[in-house]
Design a protein around this motif. Structure first.
Motif, short mmCIF file in Angstrom:
data_model
loop_
_atom_site.label_atom_id
_atom_site.label_comp_id
_atom_site.label_asym_id
_atom_site.label_seq_id
_atom_site.Cartn_x
_atom_site.Cartn_y
_atom_site.Cartn_z
N PRO A 175 33.41 23.44 26.65
CA PRO A 175 32.99 22.19 27.30
C PRO A 175 33.15 20.99 26.38
N ILE A 176 33.60 19.88 26.93
CA ILE A 176 33.73 18.64 26.17
C ILE A 176 32.39 17.89 26.29
N THR A 177 31.72 17.71 25.19
CA THR A 177 30.41 17.05 25.20
C THR A 177 30.56 15.55 24.95
N THR A 226 25.85 20.27 13.83
CA THR A 226 25.45 21.49 14.53
C THR A 226 25.61 21.28 16.03
N GLY A 227 25.69 22.38 16.76
CA GLY A 227 25.78 22.25 18.21
C GLY A 227 26.54 23.40 18.85
N VAL A 228 26.44 23.45 20.18
CA VAL A 228 27.09 24.53 20.94
C VAL A 228 28.60 24.47 20.79
N THR A 229 29.18 23.26 20.76
CA THR A 229 30.63 23.13 20.62
C THR A 229 31.11 23.77 19.33
N VAL A 230 30.37 23.57 18.27
CA VAL A 230 30.73 24.16 16.97
C VAL A 230 30.78 25.68 17.08
N THR A 265 29.34 33.03 14.15
CA THR A 265 29.44 32.12 15.29
C THR A 265 28.20 31.21 15.36
N LEU A 266 27.57 30.99 14.22
CA LEU A 266 26.41 30.10 14.16
C LEU A 266 26.83 28.67 14.49
N PRO A 267 25.94 27.90 15.10
CA PRO A 267 26.29 26.53 15.50
C PRO A 267 26.24 25.54 14.35
N GLU A 268 26.75 25.96 13.19
CA GLU A 268 26.72 25.10 12.01
C GLU A 268 28.14 24.87 11.50
N PHE A 269 28.52 23.60 11.33
CA PHE A 269 29.86 23.23 10.86
C PHE A 269 29.87 23.36 9.34
#
Length: 532
Positions: free
Chosen positions: A220-222, A232-236, A254-258
């Motif tokens: 999804p494009i947020t 951080t986030g679902v996209t990441v 697959t953690l939501p951390e860049f």
């Protein structure tokens, strides 16, 4: 700098077109006898003629069949006393793999397939030939010729995308003889395909597996336009999953951390799609990652088709790949260096063709094409009477009612300070440019059709390395002259201007590029729509 894996063919082959050239009849080889033959099973010549009539083979196809069996005094090729030969098993597997990989039902013969499956599984012996066995033998030979025509020559006519590179040449008869000559043939050494084709075919198989696994949900494009180190986030998390599915070994979670591992992986992925490697997840990268997997599979199939067309590449050559905006120099089948290029815009497409680079012209005049004179120069002259003088141009005559105009050598010359000529009817060549800023753009389709070079001096130095009198100092001086200086290369260098939107690079990474001229779409209509 992006790297391109050499497209080169290692097997020299010769093609005899089925309906274009006269096929010379081969006389029966009576030196092959039951004593020295590979097998005592033999095709009856009358049965072969009956088969030709029943199958309604064309004259050329019939002569291919006669020639093949005449050359072996009618002894069987695919079946021996102990069942299927090793060559038959190799061919059956090649045909099966092709049908599975390319979804091409034209090479699927259900009855033949069932018979072969049975013979592959059973231990069978044959003491004598009969009509059923002969028909199987002849059917396999005919099927082999059809297979070669489809699998190695390609299904689409290159002219549909104005592909003017001479097509790869193949002889089904030579290939068949080659297959029969090897006791335990290895397809890797026998198939008339290049290493790039093999690598891309493996990627096709990988994408089929990925499609089957279902691991290709859209990301999804947020509202957040960019994601970078520390975010951080679902996209990441979803991008990590996608890169893992694509085989990136750097992503371990697959953690939501860049994190830094993701930044490194993103940079590599951006290069694979032709983006500047910023290490930031942006809209362009997400759009590329969200292309449906079926579309990527079709893109791979289209480029595999083009790779079938490519001729044997010389030891030394220059390859410019239009959608990649890159020029590559090869020597001894290894990349020597690459550079960015600017190609023709959609309205002035750079032509796909090949020729030999023969001349370098330092401090060139630019002879302005009549189309540019009509559309651009004349309107500018009507607005400004001093336009020619202000742009270092001059009129040197008239032709067909139009002024003949050229731009004199100089720093603002549209061709820059050097051009490289490989004679062709399309009036396309490589050249320098004063508009250096264009090379910082990701998409570089700006020219009228010719190819502008990012590092023209580097190419000139390389091409003149075998002419000691042309030192770097002399080249630099020639590029600052106020008159043209022509140099003829001691040995002309083959040039290939290609159009590939998918390939595997020298680092083993699968690359994709945009279809800037719509050639993929044109080929898709030929390859896929008819089958839907």
């Amino acid at each position: 700098m992006r790297k391109w894996l050499l497209i080169c063919f290692l097997l020299p082959v010769v093609f005899i077109a089925c309906n274009r050239n006269k096929i010379v009849k081969i006389e029966r080889d009576i030196s092959i006898t039951p004593v020295n033959s590979v097998t005592r099973l033999a095709v009856d010549s009358l049965q072969m003629e009956q088969y030709i009539q029943t199958q309604k083979l064309t004259d050329s196809a019939a002569q291919y069949l006669r020639n093949f069996y005449n050359s072996r005094n009618f002894q069987y090729a695919w079946v021996g006393e102990k069942g299927l030969t090793e060559q038959a098993r190799v061919f059956y597997q090649l045909n099966k793999d092709y049908v599975d990989n390319f979804r091409d039902s034209s090479l699927l013969d259900v009855a033949l397939d069932k018979k072969m499956e049975l013979l592959m599984k059973e231990d069978t012996t044959f003491k004598k030939s009969d009509s059923t066995l002969s028909n199987l033998e002849l059917k396999l030979t005919s099927h082999f010729f059809n297979y070669v025509s489809t699998a190695y020559e390609g299904k689409v006519n290159p002219e549909v995308i104005q592909w003017h590179i001479p097509r790869k040449k193949i002889s089904a008869v030579v290939l068949l003889d080659s297959l029969m000559a090897h006791k335990n043939p290895n397809p890797e050494n026998w198939e008339p395909v290049n290493q790039q084709y093999r690598l891309l075919k493996k990627e096709l198989e990988r994408y089929y597996s990925l499609q089957k696994s279902g691991k290709w949900a859209p990301i999804p494009i947020t509202a957040k336009k960019k994601h970078q180190l520390g975010d951080t986030g679902v996209t990441v998390s979803l991008v990590k999953k996608r890169l893992q599915a694509l085989g990136d070994s750097l992503i371990l979670d697959t953690l939501p951390e860049f994190d830094q591992a993701l930044k490194t992986a993103v940079k590599s992925t951006q290069q694979q799609y032709g983006f500047n490697p910023t290490g930031t997840i942006d809209a362009s990268l997400l759009k590329a990652l969200n292309v449906p997997i079926q579309k990527r599979i079709e893109q791979l199939l289209i480029n595999l088709e083009r790779m079938r067309w490519m001729p044997i590449m010389p030891v030394k050559s220059i390859l410019a790949n239009i959608p990649e905006y890159q020029l590559h120099v090869f020597e001894d089948h290894k990349q020597v260096f690459s550079m960015g290029i600017v190609v023709g815009k959609a309205a002035n497409k750079t032509v796909i063709f090949s020729n030999k680079l023969r001349n370098i012209v330092f401090s060139p005049y630019w002879n302005v094409p009549a189309s540019i004179v009509r559309k651009e120069i004349l309107p500018a002259m009507s607005r400004n009477r001093n336009y020619l003088a202000s742009t270092n141009m001059e009129q040197i005559g008239t032709s067909n009612g139009l002024p003949v105009i050229r731009q004199k050598p100089g720093d603002n010359n549209s061709l820059g300070r050097v051009k490289f000529l490989f004679p062709n009817s399309y009036d396309i060549y490589f050249h320098d440019t004063p508009a250096k800023s264009l090379f910082s753009e990701e998409k570089r389709a700006f020219s009228h059709g010719c190819i502008r070079l990012e590092q023209p001096v580097k190419l000139a130095d390389y091409l003149l390395a075998d002419q000691p009198s042309w030192t770097p100092e002399r080249i630099a001086k020639a590029m600052k002259s106020n008159k043209e200086i022509w140099v003829t290369l001691k040995t002309p260098v083959p040039v290939f201007i290609t159009y590939f939107t998918a390939w595997v690079d020298q680092d083993g990474r699968l690359n994709f590029r945009d279809d800037i001229y719509g050639h993929d779409q044109t080929m898709a209509e030929q390859l896929f729509l008819a089958a839907k």
